[in-house]
Write an enzyme that holds these catalytic residues in place. Structure first.
Site, PDB file in Angstrom:
ATOM      1  N   HIS A 181      51.500  35.325  59.768  1.00 49.11           N
ATOM      2  CA  HIS A 181      51.438  36.794  59.864  1.00 49.11           C
ATOM      3  C   HIS A 181      52.818  37.347  60.202  1.00 49.11           C
ATOM      4  O   HIS A 181      53.391  36.989  61.228  1.00 49.11           O
ATOM      5  CB  HIS A 181      50.424  37.191  60.941  1.00 49.11           C
ATOM      6  N   HIS A 206      48.770  49.870  56.461  1.00 50.02           N
ATOM      7  CA  HIS A 206      47.954  48.798  55.906  1.00 50.02           C
ATOM      8  C   HIS A 206      47.110  49.255  54.729  1.00 50.02           C
ATOM      9  O   HIS A 206      46.692  48.437  53.907  1.00 50.02           O
ATOM     10  CB  HIS A 206      46.982  48.270  56.972  1.00 50.02           C
ATOM     11  N   ARG A 283      43.656  56.652  82.525  1.00 49.12           N
ATOM     12  CA  ARG A 283      43.158  56.480  83.891  1.00 49.12           C
ATOM     13  C   ARG A 283      42.359  57.726  84.252  1.00 49.12           C
ATOM     14  O   ARG A 283      42.919  58.795  84.487  1.00 49.12           O
ATOM     15  CB  ARG A 283      44.322  56.288  84.875  1.00 49.12           C
ATOM     16  N   CYS A 335      50.426  53.734  86.140  1.00 53.90           N
ATOM     17  CA  CYS A 335      49.392  53.725  87.170  1.00 53.90           C
ATOM     18  C   CYS A 335      49.869  52.908  88.365  1.00 53.90           C
ATOM     19  O   CYS A 335      50.570  51.900  88.201  1.00 53.90           O
ATOM     20  CB  CYS A 335      48.106  53.123  86.602  1.00 53.90           C
ATOM     21  N   TYR A 474      45.749  55.194  97.004  1.00 59.26           N
ATOM     22  CA  TYR A 474      47.119  55.216  96.511  1.00 59.26           C
ATOM     23  C   TYR A 474      48.136  55.192  97.654  1.00 59.26           C
ATOM     24  O   TYR A 474      49.059  56.008  97.719  1.00 59.26           O
ATOM     25  CB  TYR A 474      47.339  56.415  95.587  1.00 59.26           C
TER      26      TYR A 474
END
Length: 625
Positions: A181, A206, A283, A335, A474
Site C-alpha cells: 500500500h 479514491h 471532547r 485535551c 482538570y
C-alpha cells in the site's frame, strides 16, 4: 531522472488546503530518492529505502492476483509522506501515465539547494477521461460471489486471519496489498475488518475508476442482505438526551458514545497541518445542543462586581460578524487527558482512556474577546479587582440543568497578543455542531477545557468560575495523592499545558519492511502558552543515542505566540544490533523555547486524574529477521 508534479483536485470541501502538489518519480524499485516535495502547506522528505522492499513484495503478490496497477514492471515511489490521500493521488497519476492518458503536468528538476524548481509543461490535453464513482459503480452486489456478514469481516483484521475490508456492498481481501500500500501499512490497517467508506469520504481522491479497478481486483464477496441494510441504517438516531447528537465520522476512535468523546487516529494526525473538521478530536461533557443561530443570544457582562457597575449586552451571531473586526489565528487544541492511557499503565486513573490523538489543529476566525469585552464596557483600569473571565456554554446536564463553564485569567483575555477569539468559523467554514456551533471560545495555548463551546454567557469577575469542571476537575496532583486524600481546592486549575510530542508514523506492534537499514518517522510537537518548539530529539534505541528531527511545517510562528503545533520528520538508522531482527524502541522528546523538556518516564508525573501526560513518547516496532 525527471519527475512529474500533478495538481490534485481539492481533498475536501471547505478546506483551506484547497489543493496539494505531489511529486512522483518514475523510478525502478531499486532506485532511491531524497528529493523534497510540497504537500498542502507542508514539506516532507522521503527515502526509498524504508518503503521500497515492502512495495516490491506487495507488487509481486498483487501481480499474481491480476491487480492492474502492478502489471507494468516499472514502479513509482511517491515522495512527500502526504498521507493516504497523497499516495492514492500518486497511484492514480502513475496509472494514467502508464496507460498513456493525457494530463496537465509540471516538470521539475532538483535545484542546487536540494529543493524543487518547476516549470509548467502541458502533456497533451488538460481533459482526462477518468470517471468518479457513481452510487452503482463499485461495491454493487455481484451475484456470482458469496455473502459474508459484518461479523465475519470484523474477524479478519490481522495478517494471520487475513485482512478484509468492506466498501458499500462489497467485501475485499486486501491481505496481500497491505505491504504494498503506497500510504503505508498504518493507513490501511485503520480499516482492517471494517468499512472503508468513511475514509474514502474524507479522502475523496479514491473515488475514481482507476482505484475501482484496483479494489475490484481484490473482491471476494458481498455483504449479506441483512448487513447491507444495517450498514445503511447505522446512523439513525436513538432516544434519550443524546438522541439529537450529530452524526460523526466512523474514522474517529470512540472512547465514549454518550457523551461523545473520540480522538483522531494518530497515523492520520500529521497528514495535514490543519485537521479537517470531520476528524478533529471531539471532547464533549454533555449532550450536544441544537442551536438556532437566528435566535441565539450571547450575553456579555463587562463589569468588576457590584450591581451599580454592571453593564450587560446581548449579541447575536450576526452582531459578532458585523460589529467587530474578523480575527484569524491557527491554533492547536489539546485535551488535558491526551495520552492518559500511558499514565494508566503506571497505576489506574479515572478518566477517558485517551491515546495520543486528543489533539488537533485548525484555523479559527471570529471576533476578538478583548474587543467584545471593551464593547460591553469593561476597562482594566476601571476594574482593578477583576481577575477572571467566565465562559459558559449552552450544553447542560439533563438531570441537574448545570451548564458547562470555565474561566481564564483576565490578562489572557485582554491581551492583544493573547489572541483569544469568539470563533464562528473553523478552517474557513462555519463551526460544526460538535465543535461549538454557532460560537465558541478559542483561548490559544490553553488546555481544551477552557475553550468553551456553544457560548451563551461571558462575564468578568474577581473570582474563578465556580462550576464543577473549573473547581473539581482538570487539576494536577502529586503521585502520592489518591482519592482518599485529594483536596481539589489546593491545586490550581490547568491553563497552559506542558511541552508535548509524539510519533504518529508508527504504532506499537508495527512491523518494519524486511531488510530495513533505517526508519522514517513523523510526528507532532507542541507546547502550551504559545511557547515555540526549539528542537525535537528522536531515538531508535530507547534513548541511548539521539537524532534531531527536521520541522517541516509550523516553524514560521512567532516563538512566543506559537499557538499551533510543529510537524516534524526524520530518518534514523536502525542500530546494527537490531538489523537482523528483534524489537526496536522508538522514542521522541521535544524542547520548547523556554527549554522545558519532556520527562523520560511517566512514573513521576502520574496523577489520579491522568492529566498532563507528556513523558517521552515510546513506540515499540518489530524488525523482521
Amino acid at each position: 531522472m525527471r519527475s512529474v508534479l500533478i495538481l490534485a483536485r481539492p481533498l475536501m470541501k471547505n478546506s483551506r488546503l484547497v489543493s496539494s502538489w505531489f511529486c512522483l518519480d518514475s523510478l525502478l524499485l531499486s532506485g532511491r530518492s531524497s528529493r523534497r516535495c510540497f504537500y498542502g502547506s507542508a514539506m516532507a522528505r522521503a527515502t526509498g529505502s524504508s518503503g521500497g522492499g515492502a512495495q516490491e513484495r506487495g507488487g509481486r503478490r498483487a501481480e499474481s492476483r491480476g491487480n492492474p496497477w502492478y502489471k507494468n514492471k516499472r514502479r513509482a515511489f511517491l515522495l512527500g509522506g502526504g498521507g493516504l490521500a497523497a499516495t492514492v493521488v500518486g497511484v492514480v497519476a502513475y496509472s494514467k501515465l502508464i496507460r498513456g492518458r493525457q494530463m496537465t503536468a509540471v516538470q521539475c528538476k532538483e535545484s542546487d539547494g536540494g529543493g524543487l524548481t518547476a516549470k509548467k509543461s502541458i502533456v497533451g490535453s488538460t481533459n482526462d477521461d477518468s470517471k468518479d464513482f457513481g452510487e452503482d459503480d463499485d461495491g454493487s452486489v455481484r451475484a456470482n460471489l458469496p455473502n459474508f456478514t459484518l461479523k465475519e469481516v470484523a474477524a479478519h483484521c490481522t495478517e494471520e486471519k487475513g485482512i478484509w475490508i468492506t466498501f458499500r456492498n462489497g467485501v475485499y481481501d486486501v491481505t496481500e496489498f497491505v505491504d504494498g500500500h503506497p500510504g503505508g501499512r498504518e493507513k490501511i490497517m485503520l480499516a482492517a475488518g471494517r468499512p472503508v467508506d468513511a475514509y474514502w469520504e474524507v479522502y475523496g481522491v479514491h473515488l475514481t475508476k482507476e482505484v475501482e479497478e484496483i479494489l475490484e481486483g481484490m473482491r471476494i464477496g458481498n455483504l449479506t442482505p441483512e448487513d447491507r441494510q444495517s450498514k445503511a441504517t447505522a446512523s439513525k438516531k436513538g432516544e434519550g438526551p443524546y438522541a439529537n447528537d450529530p452524526v460523526r465520522s466512523p474514522i474517529l476512535t470512540v472512547n465514549t458514545p454518550e457523551p461523545f468523546n473520540a480522538e483522531t487516529p494518530p497515523s492520520l494526525l500529521t497528514d495535514n497541518f490543519l485537521t479537517p473538521q470531520d476528524i478533529f478530536f471531539v471532547r464533549n461533557h454533555l449532550p450536544v445542543p441544537d442551536i438556532d443561530p437566528k435566535t441565539h443570544v450571547l450575553e456579555v457582562s463587562g463589569h468588576g462586581g457590584g450591581a451599580s457597575k454592571k453593564k450587560s449586552i446581548k449579541l447575536s451571531l450576526d452582531d459578532l460578524k458585523t460589529k467587530f473586526p474578523k480575527h484569524t489565528i491557527v491554533a492547536t487544541i489539546q485535551c488535558a487527558g491526551n495520552r492518559r492511557s500511558e499514565l494508566a499503565r503506571v497505576k489506574p486513573v479515572k478518566g477517558l482512556p485517551w491515546g495520543s490523538g486528543a489533539i488537533s489543529t485548525a484555523e479559527w476566525s471570529g471576533a476578538r474577546l478583548r474587543d467584545v469585552l471593551i464593547h460591553a464596557g469593561f476597562k482594566e483600569e476601571n476594574f482593578p479587582n477583576v481577575e477572571h473571565v467566565h465562559l459558559e456554554g449552552v450544553d447542560s446536564n439533563p438531570l441537574t440543568g448545570e451548564c458547562y463553564g470555565a474561566s481564564i485569567p483576565i490578562e489572557k483575555a485582554m491581551s492583544l497578543k493573547g489572541d483569544c477569539i469568539l470563533a464562528y468559523e473553523m478552517n474557513g467554514a462555519p463551526l460544526s455542531r460538535d465543535h461549538g456551533y454557532p460560537i465558541r471560545a478559542i483561548v490559544p495555548g490553553t488546555v481544551g477545557a477552557r475553550n468553551v463551546k456553544w457560548l451563551k454567557r461571558i462575564a468578568t469577575s474577581p473570582e474563578e468560575y465556580q462550576g464543577f469542571w473549573q473547581q473539581r476537575d482538570y487539576k494536577g496532583f502529586s503521585p502520592s495523592v489518591d482519592w482518599n486524600n485529594v483536596d481539589f481546592s489546593q491545586a490550581p486549575a490547568i491553563q497552559e499545558l506542558p511541552v508535548q510530542s509524539t510519533i504518529t508514523s508508527h504504532q506499537n506492534g508495527s512491523q518494519l519492511p524486511l531488510g530495513s537499514q533505517e526508519v522514517a518517522l513523523r510526528g507532532y510537537a507542541w507546547s502550551g502558552g504559545g511557547r515555540g518548539i526549539a528542537r525535537i530529539d528522536v531515538s531508535a534505541d530507547g534513548g541511548s543515542t539521539w537524532h534531531v528531527a527536521s520541522p517541516v511545517v509550523g516553524t514560521g510562528q512567532h516563538q512566543r505566540r506559537a499557538w499551533a503545533w510543529t510537524l516534524w520528520e526524520v530518518t534514523v538508522p536502525i542500530p546494527e544490533s537490531h538489523r537482523g531482527g528483534g524489537e526496536l524502541e522508538l522514542c521522541c522528546k521535544a524542547v520548547d523555547v523556554s527549554y522545558n523538556v519532556q520527562p523520560d518516564t511517566a512514573n513521576p508525573i502520574w496523577n489520579l486524574r491522568g492529566v498532563l501526560s507528556n513523558a517521552w513518547h515510546r513506540v515499540r516496532v518489530k524488525v523482521p529477521s
